[in-house]
Motif scaffolding. Sequence first.
Motif, PDB file in Angstrom:
ATOM      1  N   UNK A  91       0.921  -1.355   0.022  1.00  0.00           N
ATOM      2  CA  UNK A  91       0.065  -0.475   0.079  1.00  0.00           C
ATOM      3  C   UNK A  91       0.685   1.361  -0.090  1.00  0.00           C
ATOM      4  N   UNK A  92       1.975   0.804   0.942  1.00  0.00           N
ATOM      5  CA  UNK A  92       2.801   2.476   1.027  1.00  0.00           C
ATOM      6  C   UNK A  92       3.211   3.080  -0.200  1.00  0.00           C
ATOM      7  N   UNK A  93       4.026   1.476  -0.821  1.00  0.00           N
ATOM      8  CA  UNK A  93       5.132   1.124  -2.410  1.00  0.00           C
ATOM      9  C   UNK A  93       3.803   1.885  -3.438  1.00  0.00           C
ATOM     10  N   UNK A  94       2.491   1.528  -2.966  1.00  0.00           N
ATOM     11  CA  UNK A  94       1.140   1.696  -4.064  1.00  0.00           C
ATOM     12  C   UNK A  94       1.158   3.656  -4.691  1.00  0.00           C
ATOM     13  N   UNK A  95       1.103   3.600  -2.831  1.00  0.00           N
ATOM     14  CA  UNK A  95       0.858   5.408  -2.823  1.00  0.00           C
ATOM     15  C   UNK A  95       1.868   6.197  -3.375  1.00  0.00           C
TER      16      UNK A  95
END
Length: 331
Positions: A91-95
């Motif tokens: 989730x962090x990386x996608x954001x």
Amino acid sequence: MRPISYSRVSDVGTAIGTVAADPHSAFLAGGTNQVDLLRIYVEQPRRLVDINDLPLKQVEELPGGGLRLGGLARMSDVAEHPTVRRRYPMVTESLLLGASPQLRHMASVAGNLMQRVRCTYFRDTEAPCNKRAPGTGCSAMEGVNRGHAVLGTSECCIATHPSDLGVALMALDAVVQTEGPAGQRSIPIDDFYLLPGRTPEREHPLTHGELVTGIDLPPLPVAARSRYIKIRDRESYEFALVAVAVAMSVAGGRIAEIRLALGGVATKPWRARAAERELDGAPATPESFTRAAEAEMAGATPHGMNAFKIELGKRTIVRALTEMAEREGSA
């Protein structure tokens, strides 16, 4: 100029009631996509209801062990949240890969899920587009379609959904929480996005005045072993040609649990279920990864300029799985 009225509200009920009462009204959050569409006359509401004062910005623990992202939580705040980084790194990386820092500081996570497609023809009001003007045709079918979808397409639309966050949420089986005139709903993320079929103008099952209040991430231990890979034309802010969200655990050299979703290649964030079936219990080897990639992309339909996405999709799936297997110490 078109006259547009503006109001600012501070509670959810008033926001819903105000928008529901006027079919030509819309919620306004970060506005990073919506304001662009207003400027080019793709969207033409006569009233904007600013919801930035609503108490929907928190990231909270759920009783069952999951996590709730408030609908108005900013992308940058969620990306940097220590619990999200630890338990849901994809989730962090996608954001972080989904927008420039300036946009991440403005855009909300609900707005990211609700953003409209980036098809050139959708944004050109002189071009036929079934999504913008149902029944007029799809210009991308025979036009410039290098960035368009090869999965989940129909004869009416081949536009690719642009959300990176949506891809990660699809892999996690997130649940979208909404509230509208008819009350509250919990919508599984796979049901939140609609395939174009013959009604490409309908992208979500939401009714007018229904507001995304939160996104629930389930308690998934495997999600702590996850990552998001995005292939694009340039390293700076750009939409995906292919993206892969993967969470995987390996035991005894075999894949014990696998979650896989794709972006950049489909008309909605795409759960790679064919690949998951191939990988469940299989050896964590390059051969298994290749078979899984082939199985997932077997149903892809190229449209002229975007045929390269099929091979690129396979290679990106294999790369993502290989990197995860190396992390697990089994490749």
